[in-house]
Design a protein around this motif. Sequence first.
Motif, PDB file in Angstrom:
ATOM      1  N   ALA A  47       0.837  -1.205   0.000  1.00 49.05           N
ATOM      2  CA  ALA A  47       0.000   0.000   0.000  1.00 49.05           C
ATOM      3  C   ALA A  47       0.867   1.249   0.000  1.00 49.05           C
ATOM      4  O   ALA A  47       0.583   2.223  -0.729  1.00 49.05           O
ATOM      5  CB  ALA A  47      -0.931  -0.018   1.218  1.00 49.05           C
ATOM      6  N   ILE A  48       1.925   1.249   0.809  1.00 51.24           N
ATOM      7  CA  ILE A  48       2.821   2.411   0.872  1.00 51.24           C
ATOM      8  C   ILE A  48       3.591   2.557  -0.446  1.00 51.24           C
ATOM      9  O   ILE A  48       3.713   3.659  -0.995  1.00 51.24           O
ATOM     10  CB  ILE A  48       3.789   2.259   2.063  1.00 51.24           C
ATOM     11  CG1 ILE A  48       3.008   2.281   3.392  1.00 51.24           C
ATOM     12  CG2 ILE A  48       4.852   3.349   2.028  1.00 51.24           C
ATOM     13  CD1 ILE A  48       3.845   1.922   4.602  1.00 51.24           C
ATOM     14  N   ARG A  49       4.116   1.432  -0.951  1.00 50.30           N
ATOM     15  CA  ARG A  49       4.950   1.472  -2.157  1.00 50.30           C
ATOM     16  C   ARG A  49       4.162   1.933  -3.375  1.00 50.30           C
ATOM     17  O   ARG A  49       4.654   2.689  -4.215  1.00 50.30           O
ATOM     18  CB  ARG A  49       5.535   0.076  -2.407  1.00 50.30           C
ATOM     19  CG  ARG A  49       6.611   0.005  -3.489  1.00 50.30           C
ATOM     20  CD  ARG A  49       7.201  -1.402  -3.554  1.00 50.30           C
ATOM     21  NE  ARG A  49       6.241  -2.332  -4.119  1.00 50.30           N
ATOM     22  CZ  ARG A  49       6.109  -2.589  -5.430  1.00 50.30           C
ATOM     23  NH1 ARG A  49       6.876  -1.945  -6.292  1.00 50.30           N
ATOM     24  NH2 ARG A  49       5.222  -3.445  -5.852  1.00 50.30           N
ATOM     25  N   GLU A  50       2.901   1.473  -3.487  1.00 49.32           N
ATOM     26  CA  GLU A  50       2.091   1.780  -4.653  1.00 49.32           C
ATOM     27  C   GLU A  50       1.193   3.010  -4.435  1.00 49.32           C
ATOM     28  O   GLU A  50       0.511   3.451  -5.369  1.00 49.32           O
ATOM     29  CB  GLU A  50       1.208   0.582  -5.012  1.00 49.32           C
ATOM     30  CG  GLU A  50       1.978  -0.635  -5.482  1.00 49.32           C
ATOM     31  CD  GLU A  50       2.578  -0.436  -6.864  1.00 49.32           C
ATOM     32  OE1 GLU A  50       1.922   0.209  -7.701  1.00 49.32           O
ATOM     33  OE2 GLU A  50       3.718  -0.902  -7.088  1.00 49.32           O
ATOM     34  N   GLY A  51       1.156   3.521  -3.205  1.00 43.77           N
ATOM     35  CA  GLY A  51       0.305   4.668  -2.919  1.00 43.77           C
ATOM     36  C   GLY A  51      -1.167   4.346  -3.020  1.00 43.77           C
ATOM     37  O   GLY A  51      -1.957   5.162  -3.537  1.00 43.77           O
TER      38      GLY A  51
END
Length: 808
Positions: free
Chosen positions: A238-242
Motif C-alpha cells: 500500500a505504501i509502495r504503490e500509494g
Amino acid sequence: MSLGQSISRAMLQWPVRWLVNHKSLPENPIAELKLDPERPIVYALKTSSITDLLTLQQCCEDLYLPGPFTPLELGGQSLPRYVCLDRPPPLFGKRSEPLPFLQEFQQLLDLHKQDPALDIQLVPVTLFWGRAPGREGEEASSLSIISSLAPNMLKKGLIVALKGRENLVRFSPPVSLRHMADRHGTDQAIAHKLARVARFHFGRQQLAATGPKLPNRHLLFRQLLDSSIIQDAIRHEAIREGISEEKAHKRALNYMDEIASDFSYRLIRLGDSILGWLWNKLYRGLSVNGAERVRQLAQEGHEIVYVPCHRSHMDYLLLSYVIYHQGMVPPHIAAGINLNFWPAGPLFRRGGAFFIRRTFKGNPLYSTVFREYLNLLFAKGYSVEFFTEGGRSRTGRLLPPKTGMLAMTLQAMMRGLDRPVTFVPVYLGYEHVMEVNTYHQELQGSRKEKESFLQVIGILRKLRNYGRGFVNFGEPLTLNTYLSEHVPEWRDHASEEERPQWMAPTVNHLADMLMTRINGAAAVNGLTLSAVALLASERHALTRDELEAQIETYLTLLRKAPYGPYSTVPDNSAKELLDQAIELNKFEVSEDKLGQIISLDRYQAILLTYYRNNILHLLALPSLVAALIDRCEGLGESEIIGRCVDIYPLLQRELFLHFPEEAIPERVSELLAVFEQEQLILRQEGGFWVNPSNQMRLLLLAESIQETLQRYAIVLTRVLAQPGVAAEQLEADAMMMAERLGTLHGINAPEFFDQKLFTTLVHTLRSEGYLDPECKPDMGRFQALADNILPLLSSKMQRTIRACCPTC
C-alpha cells in the motif's frame, strides 16, 4: 478356519470376484521385495475381514504367491497363513474379545526356537478401498473410509460395493522372524513389540497412500491472510504503490486465487481412467523403476519433493499418473502461468497444479504470497513437484537449473518443518516427444507458440503410437542430511529472516547435484541407441548388420560397465530394440541385394539429435576413451587416464556426469578392460591400439563425443589466438565460429552453437583455474588442455577451426 468363516468364504467368494478389481503394489513383489518362494510366507493384516482375505487370495493367485487360505505346514502342525491385529466392530453391542494375534506371533516365534533352520517371512499387507483423503473443514464420509479403519460388516459391504473397483493391495518388505528370534529372543515381550511395530506400520501406510486432507481454498486463503508476514507485505504494498490497504489486501487475495491449486480427488479418479486410455493410445507401455524407494520414504513420513526433468507438456500428466498408480499421493505441481488457459488451466488446477509467474522481479507482494503459499503446503504435509530446469528442454539435454524453487524449499524447511524434506529426482523419457518438431522450429528462430485450447486440439488430432514412456525415480537427496554435511551451522540461521551468506552457493551446488541425479536415472531404449549410432556414422547411414552390431556394443558397455545403479538398460537384444525403433517410422529403410540400409534424411537427422542427447551422458566417457585410442594409437593406460582426468571436468559440468573426479582413473581402467574383452582394442607394446577387425564399432563410439570436443576446441583456439579476449566477446565469437563450422561440415545438431553451452564452458574453465575472473588464461595449463583435445579432432576439422577464428 472356523465353520462360520468357511461358510462366509463360500458365500462371498463369487460376489467379491465380481465386484472387486484389485491392483497390487509392487506389481511383482517376488522380484521387487526379494521374497523367497522357498521359505514360508505369513501375511500380517490390520483387520480380520473375509472380503480383505478373499481379495488377497485373488491377488496372490495372480502373483503366484501362496494365498492366505493356503495352509502352512510347519513342525507337523497346520497353521493359518495370516495374522490379523483387529476384529471389526459388531453391528450391535460392544466389541467382542480381541483376536489372539499375540498368541499367534508367539507361536511363530517359538517355532524358530525349535527349528534353527526355519525362517518365516512375515509380509505386511494393507488393503485400501478407495484413497480419498477428505477435505479440510468437512466431515469424513463413511463411503471414503478405507479398510484399515475397521468398519463394521454393513459399512464394509457398502465399501466393497461402491469402492471395489478402486481396491489397492499393498505388499510391504518382509520381516525375517529368524532375524527377530535370533536378535531379540522369542519371549512374549517380543510378540508385543512385533504387534506394536505392525500397528505403527499400518498407520504410516494409510498416510502414505491417502496423504493429509485436501486443502479447502477458502480456509487456506484465510490462513494466508492471517499470516503476519503477508499482512506486513500488504502494508508495504500500500505504501509502495500509494494505494489503500484494502486495495492491497484485495490484490493479495487475487494473487492467491491465481496461484493456489484446487485439488479434487474426483478429478484424479476421472483423470486416472482418461489417462489410462491416453497412454494406451499414445504409447506401447510405460516402464517405471525405483518407485518402491519413494513409497518407503512416504511411509517413513518424509516431505517428498519431486524434481523431474522437463521434456514435454505430457510430463505433468505422466508423473502424477504414475505416482498415483504406485500407491502414493499425487503432488501439488508448480506449473508455468502460461498453462493457465481455458480449459486446461482449471483442469490442471483441480489436478493439483499451482501456477507460478516466470519472474517475481519488481513485485514483492506476489513474491511474498507465493512463498507463504509454498510454506503452507509443506507445513500441511503435501508432496510438491517442480521442474528445476524451469522450462522444457528443446535439445534433449538437461538445461542449466533454475534455483528459485529450491531456495524457497530450503527456506521453508528452515522455518521449522518437523519432517525430513527429501528431493526425489525423476528421469522422464519418451521414444517420441510430440513437441519435437516444434522445438526444432523454435531453435531455428521461429517464435514460440503460446499455449492455447486450439493447440491442445491440434495435439489430440495427432494421437498415435509413440512407443514407450519411461519414468525412473533416481537417488533421493534428504535436505536435512545434505545441509548437515555441507553447512553444519545451518540450524543457527533457522530463525533469521535474511538469507545467510551460505545460502546462494549451497542452493547452486544442490541444484547441480539434483540435475546429476536426474541424469543418473536415465532410461536407455532402442530409439536413443539407434540415434547415437546413426548420427555418428558418415552420411547418417548404416547397413542393418552394422547398426545392430553397434547397438550391441553400446548395450555391452552399459551392462558390463554400468553408468550407475539408477539408470536402466533394456534386457532386449539389439535386433529386438532395432525392430522397435524402426516401428516408430523415423528412419528410411531401403534394401538391395546385400541387405537393408537404414538411414536418416537431413530433417530426421536434426530431430534425432534430441533423442541422442537424452543418453549422450551415459556414453560420454566411453566415447572419450575410444577417441583417445582411435586418434592417438599406442597410448599407455596411465597416459589415457591422465588425459581423461584433464578433460573430464568440462564434460562433467556440461553433461551433469555423476562420477567424482577422483573416481575417473578407476572408471577408465574399467572401460579399457571391457574394450579389450570385447576385442575393440588390442594391448601391444605397453599401449592400446584399434583392433582392425572391429574398427567400425570403435570409430562410431569415438564419433559420439566429437561435436562436444569440437566446441571445446573452438573456445581453446580463440583464447590461444587472443589471450586477453573478454568473456562476452569470447562467447559471441565462439558461437559465430560454431555456426560457420556447422555449415561447412554439415553439423546439424541445434545445440552445437547454443550460447548456454559456451557460457557453461567458460564458467567451467574459470572454476577449474584455466581462466582467471578477467578471462585471462593460465597459458601453461591452457596449452596443455588444448594439446589434449585438439589431436582428437580430424586434421580437416582443426584447419577449419583455425580458419574460422577471427584473429588467426
